[in-house]
Design a protein around this motif. Structure first.
Motif, PDB file in Angstrom:
ATOM      1  N   GLU A 245       0.857  -1.188   0.000  1.00  0.00           N
ATOM      2  CA  GLU A 245       0.000   0.000   0.000  1.00  0.00           C
ATOM      3  C   GLU A 245       0.895   1.241   0.000  1.00  0.00           C
ATOM      4  OE1 GLU A 245      -3.740  -0.673   2.553  1.00  0.00           O
ATOM      5  OE2 GLU A 245      -2.225  -1.969   3.423  1.00  0.00           O
ATOM      6  N   SER A 246       1.412   1.554  -1.147  1.00  0.00           N
ATOM      7  CA  SER A 246       2.480   2.541  -1.268  1.00  0.00           C
ATOM      8  C   SER A 246       2.079   3.927  -0.777  1.00  0.00           C
ATOM      9  CB  SER A 246       2.945   2.626  -2.725  1.00  0.00           C
ATOM     10  OG  SER A 246       3.340   1.352  -3.172  1.00  0.00           O
ATOM     11  N   GLU A 247       0.887   4.390  -1.130  1.00  0.00           N
ATOM     12  CA  GLU A 247       0.474   5.733  -0.749  1.00  0.00           C
ATOM     13  C   GLU A 247       0.261   5.835   0.762  1.00  0.00           C
ATOM     14  OE1 GLU A 247       0.024   9.598  -0.986  1.00  0.00           O
ATOM     15  OE2 GLU A 247       0.590   8.323  -2.681  1.00  0.00           O
ATOM     16  N   LEU A 248      -0.382   4.821   1.354  1.00  0.00           N
ATOM     17  CA  LEU A 248      -0.589   4.816   2.796  1.00  0.00           C
ATOM     18  C   LEU A 248       0.747   4.753   3.526  1.00  0.00           C
ATOM     19  CD1 LEU A 248      -2.454   4.772   5.236  1.00  0.00           C
ATOM     20  CD2 LEU A 248      -2.647   2.280   4.974  1.00  0.00           C
ATOM     21  N   HIS A 249       1.668   3.927   3.006  1.00  0.00           N
ATOM     22  CA  HIS A 249       2.986   3.849   3.627  1.00  0.00           C
ATOM     23  C   HIS A 249       3.690   5.191   3.580  1.00  0.00           C
ATOM     24  CE1 HIS A 249       7.406   3.308   3.607  1.00  0.00           C
ATOM     25  NE2 HIS A 249       7.130   2.527   4.636  1.00  0.00           N
ATOM     26  N   LYS A 250       3.580   5.870   2.468  1.00  0.00           N
ATOM     27  CA  LYS A 250       4.232   7.176   2.342  1.00  0.00           C
ATOM     28  C   LYS A 250       3.702   8.146   3.378  1.00  0.00           C
ATOM     29  CE  LYS A 250       5.258  10.875  -0.965  1.00  0.00           C
ATOM     30  NZ  LYS A 250       5.055  11.365  -2.353  1.00  0.00           N
ATOM     31  N   GLN A 251       2.384   8.141   3.572  1.00  0.00           N
ATOM     32  CA  GLN A 251       1.781   9.027   4.577  1.00  0.00           C
ATOM     33  C   GLN A 251       2.271   8.669   5.978  1.00  0.00           C
ATOM     34  OE1 GLN A 251      -2.606   9.306   4.067  1.00  0.00           O
ATOM     35  NE2 GLN A 251      -2.250   8.480   2.029  1.00  0.00           N
TER      36      GLN A 251
ATOM     37  N   ALA B   2      -6.836   4.227   8.655  1.00  0.00           N
ATOM     38  CA  ALA B   2      -7.083   4.754   7.312  1.00  0.00           C
ATOM     39  C   ALA B   2      -8.553   4.618   6.937  1.00  0.00           C
ATOM     40  CB  ALA B   2      -6.213   4.025   6.293  1.00  0.00           C
ATOM     41  N   GLU B   3      -9.020   5.552   6.143  1.00  0.00           N
ATOM     42  CA  GLU B   3     -10.345   5.482   5.540  1.00  0.00           C
ATOM     43  C   GLU B   3     -10.189   5.734   4.052  1.00  0.00           C
ATOM     44  OE1 GLU B   3     -12.811   8.326   7.490  1.00  0.00           O
ATOM     45  OE2 GLU B   3     -12.809   7.263   9.425  1.00  0.00           O
ATOM     46  N   ASN B   4     -10.665   4.794   3.249  1.00  0.00           N
ATOM     47  CA  ASN B   4     -10.523   4.899   1.786  1.00  0.00           C
ATOM     48  C   ASN B   4      -9.056   5.088   1.391  1.00  0.00           C
ATOM     49  OD1 ASN B   4     -13.384   4.742   1.417  1.00  0.00           O
ATOM     50  ND2 ASN B   4     -13.530   6.909   1.966  1.00  0.00           N
ATOM     51  N   ASP B   5      -8.186   4.300   2.040  1.00  0.00           N
ATOM     52  CA  ASP B   5      -6.748   4.300   1.760  1.00  0.00           C
ATOM     53  C   ASP B   5      -6.062   5.619   2.117  1.00  0.00           C
ATOM     54  OD1 ASP B   5      -6.824   1.671   0.727  1.00  0.00           O
ATOM     55  OD2 ASP B   5      -7.497   2.441  -1.208  1.00  0.00           O
ATOM     56  N   LYS B   6      -6.717   6.449   2.908  1.00  0.00           N
ATOM     57  CA  LYS B   6      -6.111   7.705   3.328  1.00  0.00           C
ATOM     58  C   LYS B   6      -5.999   7.742   4.847  1.00  0.00           C
ATOM     59  CE  LYS B   6      -6.484  12.732   2.933  1.00  0.00           C
ATOM     60  NZ  LYS B   6      -7.256  13.878   2.391  1.00  0.00           N
ATOM     61  N   LEU B   7      -4.834   8.102   5.339  1.00  0.00           N
ATOM     62  CA  LEU B   7      -4.590   8.164   6.773  1.00  0.00           C
ATOM     63  C   LEU B   7      -5.418   9.282   7.399  1.00  0.00           C
ATOM     64  CD1 LEU B   7      -2.731   6.968   9.031  1.00  0.00           C
ATOM     65  CD2 LEU B   7      -1.139   8.832   8.517  1.00  0.00           C
ATOM     66  N   VAL B   8      -6.175   8.947   8.448  1.00  0.00           N
ATOM     67  CA  VAL B   8      -7.022   9.948   9.103  1.00  0.00           C
ATOM     68  C   VAL B   8      -6.610  10.204  10.549  1.00  0.00           C
ATOM     69  CG1 VAL B   8      -9.011   9.489   7.632  1.00  0.00           C
ATOM     70  CG2 VAL B   8      -8.750   8.199   9.772  1.00  0.00           C
ATOM     71  N   GLY B   9      -5.785   9.333  11.115  1.00  0.00           N
ATOM     72  CA  GLY B   9      -5.354   9.517  12.495  1.00  0.00           C
ATOM     73  C   GLY B   9      -4.720   8.258  13.032  1.00  0.00           C
TER      74      GLY B   9
ATOM     75  N   TRP C 109       9.294 -11.096  -4.291  1.00  0.00           N
ATOM     76  CA  TRP C 109       8.670  -9.983  -4.990  1.00  0.00           C
ATOM     77  C   TRP C 109       7.214  -9.792  -4.588  1.00  0.00           C
ATOM     78  CZ3 TRP C 109      11.342  -6.525  -7.630  1.00  0.00           C
ATOM     79  CH2 TRP C 109      12.556  -6.884  -8.228  1.00  0.00           C
ATOM     80  N   VAL C 110       6.817  -8.547  -4.396  1.00  0.00           N
ATOM     81  CA  VAL C 110       5.405  -8.186  -4.289  1.00  0.00           C
ATOM     82  C   VAL C 110       5.202  -6.947  -5.154  1.00  0.00           C
ATOM     83  CG1 VAL C 110       5.085  -9.112  -1.971  1.00  0.00           C
ATOM     84  CG2 VAL C 110       5.742  -6.714  -2.260  1.00  0.00           C
ATOM     85  N   LYS C 111       3.982  -6.786  -5.640  1.00  0.00           N
ATOM     86  CA  LYS C 111       3.666  -5.639  -6.476  1.00  0.00           C
ATOM     87  C   LYS C 111       2.785  -4.674  -5.708  1.00  0.00           C
ATOM     88  CE  LYS C 111       2.032  -4.380 -11.122  1.00  0.00           C
ATOM     89  NZ  LYS C 111       1.480  -4.903 -12.406  1.00  0.00           N
ATOM     90  N   GLY C 112       3.199  -3.415  -5.658  1.00  0.00           N
ATOM     91  CA  GLY C 112       2.432  -2.414  -4.955  1.00  0.00           C
ATOM     92  C   GLY C 112       1.256  -1.917  -5.769  1.00  0.00           C
ATOM     93  N   ILE C 113       0.334  -1.244  -5.099  1.00  0.00           N
ATOM     94  CA  ILE C 113      -0.843  -0.737  -5.789  1.00  0.00           C
ATOM     95  C   ILE C 113      -0.484   0.373  -6.776  1.00  0.00           C
ATOM     96  CG2 ILE C 113      -2.433  -1.374  -3.953  1.00  0.00           C
ATOM     97  CD1 ILE C 113      -2.335   1.476  -2.926  1.00  0.00           C
TER      98      ILE C 113
END
Length: 570
Positions: free
Chosen positions: A161-167, A240-247, A347-351
């Motif tokens: 979950e690349s975007e969530l990890h980045k956050q 997270a909610e909808n793949d976005k960090l909320v708290g 190997w794993v493939k990110g979103i």
């Protein structure tokens, strides 16, 4: 609620408190020691003060006696632990640390640690200041990776979950920066920075005497508990909610260190204080740290960590103080579940469409061995890699952000140098040890050097009982300080003396239960005999898919540790 007299422990302060108070905000006389070529070590208070700058003075204990016979002092050197929030490092930075390890350290290796960073071992005094300057030139430092401060902040490596990890990683970096010491001592001593009068400096979060004891913080992305939240003072569980960090849910008061023979010390799980929104995250981090700063035990370092403060004043009292200092109220904890801890190998493939290759590094020791050139292989990958590296809290290495057209090249290099082996067992991947001998001055028994043969024996036992496809979370530490996180293992060995360990069993795969001591002060052969018997029972009596740690609890072989303060030693 605790009465006021229990909030602060009265009595004669530990000597470390004198040392910190007199250190001129961590300067001491380190520069004087650096110029002294009579000894290879740091003297008096500086021996402790360099820890706040990310270093431990060590020597090679394998040759200590021989040097004493020759009327020589121990071969003093330092171990440096870098500050690397979330374990993210660029290929360019990797090549710099690879070259330094090769040319300027006694052992030539890079050590990946359970604190999600790297360590140099065996740096002699003439190379210490150049080391800091070299790292600084690449954007790396070692500020506050040891000592009575908040140390390197961990973050789930999550390569999918690349975007969530980045956050989440961004918050790990923010928390790390927010809680750093504000003193200019590091820049003055190691980087020839402009000198500032220590009397003009302030430490608004850590205080002029810094914390009573070391402090560890993590950011974790459920359901993966690869950072072992219950090993840490402060943990932010990403919601997270909808793949976005909320708290975050905030967990406080975990820790694994203890002292042999002292029943006032024990490992402890963290308590869930509740949910906090992103805008209050840094305020809460500072409030937890400052509350521990003011209420932590400064008279007895063995009882100085946050976990003991919570036990003494009460969880509710501590929580309310945090809310007061952060000007907020914790909301009800958001639902989350921790289901796994190990790294995802291969190997794993990110979103985001990028590929990520997790390489198993036994004991985290990156070195060129007779049968595999791990160090050279990592350097060769760094020369062509277009993404970044992620060091995991399980001592492994992720080659992250690999585009499709580079995947075959990275895999070929990794295979050629023994970094990618198809026959590495799940058991070996689920095993871990601290550094221990010969470099750690606290080590009582072998750990890193013992682990490979110990895993060989464990694999043989599993195979003997028809369980070759299974694995057990297995960890070894050379002393009770907890660096190898054995107190969250299904089977944990804690060094007690030369070839002697305490055997703990009954942790779980998720890392949410502390194991119970089963046998004390026993040698490796007896340990393996006991493990053989227990695995034999597990193979015959287990429920479907029942893990080893869960089995020994259900079968009544050991009682579960529910409240460490009451039943860890019971």
């Amino acid at each position: 609620m605790a009465d006021n007299k229990n909030l602060i422990v009265e009595g004669k302060l530990a000597d470390n408190e004198r040392m910190k108070a007199q250190s001129k905000h961590l300067r001491g006389t380190i520069t004087t020691d650096l110029a002294d070529d009579v000894t290879g070590g740091f003297t008096a208070d500086n021996f402790q003060l360099i820890r706040f700058h990310g270093m431990y003075q060590q020597d090679d204990r394998d040759i200590r006696a021989e040097r004493a016979k020759q009327k020589l002092e121990p071969l003093h050197n330092v171990m440096l632990r870098a500050r690397l929030p979330g374990g993210v490092i660029t290929p360019e930075q990797w090549l710099v640390i690879d070259k330094f390890a090769e040319e300027k350290t006694m052992y030539g290796s890079i050590r990946l640690t359970t604190r999600q960073t790297f360590q140099f071992h065996g740096v002699l005094k003439p190379n210490v200041k150049p080391m800091h300057q070299l790292l600084n030139s690449t954007g790396i430092d070692s500020i506050a990776t040891a000592g009575d401060v908040n140390r390197n902040v961990l973050c789930t490596s999550n390569p999918v979950e690349s975007e969530l990890h980045k956050q989440a990683w961004n918050w790990a970096a923010k928390i790390s920066e927010h809680l750093l010491p504000k003193t200019n001592a590091y820049a003055e001593i190691w980087l020839d920075g402009e000198k500032v009068e220590s009397t003009q400096e302030q430490e608004p979060i850590l205080g002029d005497n810094y914390l009573p004891r070391k402090f560890k913080t993590t950011v974790v992305i459920p359901p993966h508990n690869d950072v072992d939240v219950h090993a840490n003072d402060l943990n932010f569980v990403a919601i997270a909610e909808n793949d976005k960090l909320v708290g975050f849910n905030v967990l406080v008061g975990g820790g694994l260190a203890m002292t042999h023979g002292d029943m006032t010390t024990f490992p402890r799980k963290a308590d869930n204080f509740g949910f906090v929104s992103l805008d209050k995250t840094l305020d809460v981090a500072a409030a937890v740290v400052s509350t521990q700063r003011d209420w932590g035990n400064r008279t007895n370092r063995k009882n100085a960590k946050t976990k003991y403060t919570l036990e003494r004043v009460g969880v509710d009292t501590f929580k309310k103080e945090v809310e007061k200092r952060a000007s907020m109220t914790f909301a009800e904890s958001r639902p989350f579940k921790l289901t796994s801890r190990g790294d995802r190998f291969g190997w794993v493939k990110g979103i985001d469409g990028k590929h990520h290759l997790t390489l198993f590094i036994e004991n985290g020791r990156i070195l060129d061995f007779a049968n595999k050139s791990l160090k050279k292989g990592c350097a060769e990958i760094a020369k062509v890699h277009q993404g970044d590296f992620r060091l995991t809290a399980n001592q492994n290495l992720i080659v992250a952000g690999v585009p499709e057209d580079q995947k075959a090249l990275i895999e070929a290099i990794a295979t050629q140098h023994g970094l990618l082996e198809a026959n590495t067992s799940k058991q070996r991947q689920d095993s871990m040890a601290c550094v221990s001998l010969p470099t750690c001055p606290l080590a009582m028994a072998e750990a890193e050097r013992y682990l490979p043969s110990a895993v060989d024996q464990l694999e043989s036992i599993l195979s003997k009982h028809g369980l070759a496809h299974e694995s057990i979370i297995y960890r070894i530490t050379g002393c009770p300080n907890g660096c190898g996180r054995a107190m969250l293992a299904e089977i944990g060995l804690v060094g007690k003396g030369p070839n002697k360990y305490n055997l703990h069993i009954g942790g779980n795969r998720e890392g949410t239960r502390i194991p119970k001591m089963y046998k004390e002060n026993i040698v490796d052969t007896e340990i393996m005999q006991i493990i053989d018997e227990l695995i034999g029972r597990w193979s015959k009596e287990r429920l479907q898919n029942e893990a080893f740690g869960d089995f020994v609890i259900r079968a009544g072989i050991v009682a579960p540790v529910v409240n460490s303060a009451e039943d860890f030693y019971a």
